[in-house]
Design a protein around this motif. Structure first.
Motif, PDB file in Angstrom:
ATOM      1  N   UNK A 157       0.917  -1.115   0.106  1.00  0.00           N
ATOM      2  CA  UNK A 157      -0.101   0.031  -0.046  1.00  0.00           C
ATOM      3  C   UNK A 157       1.085   1.312  -0.118  1.00  0.00           C
ATOM      4  N   UNK A 158       1.816   1.261   0.916  1.00  0.00           N
ATOM      5  CA  UNK A 158       2.919   2.276   0.991  1.00  0.00           C
ATOM      6  C   UNK A 158       3.364   2.339  -0.492  1.00  0.00           C
ATOM      7  N   UNK A 159       3.888   1.412  -1.148  1.00  0.00           N
ATOM      8  CA  UNK A 159       4.579   1.585  -2.482  1.00  0.00           C
ATOM      9  C   UNK A 159       3.514   2.187  -3.271  1.00  0.00           C
ATOM     10  N   UNK A 160       2.256   1.722  -3.321  1.00  0.00           N
ATOM     11  CA  UNK A 160       1.261   2.285  -4.378  1.00  0.00           C
ATOM     12  C   UNK A 160       1.009   3.577  -4.243  1.00  0.00           C
ATOM     13  N   UNK A 161       0.822   4.135  -3.024  1.00  0.00           N
ATOM     14  CA  UNK A 161       0.818   5.677  -2.545  1.00  0.00           C
ATOM     15  C   UNK A 161       1.774   6.468  -3.113  1.00  0.00           C
ATOM     16  N   UNK A 162       2.937   5.888  -3.124  1.00  0.00           N
ATOM     17  CA  UNK A 162       4.274   6.563  -3.505  1.00  0.00           C
ATOM     18  C   UNK A 162       4.471   6.579  -5.128  1.00  0.00           C
TER      19      UNK A 162
END
Length: 218
Positions: A210-215
């Motif tokens: 999720x963190x990767x996607x948001x970044x």
């Protein structure tokens, strides 16, 4: 985008007539991928290539230097796409994926076992040792691209191959991704989708994806 069943049948006969030492790992991956993408049924080619890969593995020749990560991904995807179920081959390819992800940074790597090792070892005359190799962040980051990881995860999902040892190794590689190295939102979504389908999506892995996607760039 040309399907010529007679040509593919002829090439299948030629392929099966060649000696094993004619092939490189990339040859195997490319040929299988070609048949899978063209949608031409040729179980004989898949069986021949499976036998070849098992032969290499039996004599310790199925190594990271022989078959690159993307080659492993192509082979797994070809078998899944052609709906040729070969659990033993997936086990051997899974061990190769784990060897690609080795590192000397932390504890021992528990390789995916093969259900046919004992029988084949008897045929050769002696039991071949299976290496126990460590896994850690430094080699994971450098040894396998997001594209290869996403392809392997989805091939395992499509083939319904859920080896816990492999999933743990893949998880370790995925959590080391920081969004660089050519990673795209497509890679993140493919990895997330595949791991969920495989039933291996612990909260910390989902949080990291999720963190990767948001970044990712909008």
């Amino acid at each position: 985008n040309v399907r010529d069943d007679r040509l593919f049948a002829h090439l299948a006969r030629v392929t099966r007539s060649l000696p094993y030492n004619s092939f490189s790992g990339q040859h195997v991956a490319t040929i299988l991928n070609g048949y899978a993408r063209a949608g031409v049924p040729s179980r004989e080619v898949f069986e021949f290539m499976s036998t070849l890969l098992r032969y290499w593995d039996r004599f310790g020749q199925l190594t990271p230097s022989r078959l690159a990560p993307q080659g492993v991904a192509l082979i797994l995807n070809a078998f899944a796409r052609a709906e040729v179920k070969d659990v033993d081959l997936f086990e051997r390819m899974a061990r190769l994926v784990q060897l690609h992800l080795q590192s000397h940074a932390d504890g021992p790597l528990h390789l995916v076992p093969s259900s046919t090792d004992a029988g084949e070892a008897g045929a050769v005359g002696a039991s071949l040792p299976r290496p126990t190799l460590p896994a850690g962040p430094s080699a994971r980051r450098a040894s396998m691209s997001p594209q290869a990881i996403s392809n392997i995860v989805n091939a395992c999902a499509n083939g319904d191959f859920k080896a816990p040892e492999l999933l743990q190794t893949l998880e370790g590689a995925i959590v080391m991704f920081d969004g660089s190295s050519g990673m795209t939102l497509q890679h993140v979504s493919c990895i997330a989708n595949g791991m969920v389908r495989l039933g291996h999506a612990p909260p910390h892995l989902v949080s990291h994806l999720t963190k990767l996607a948001r970044g990712m760039p909008r």
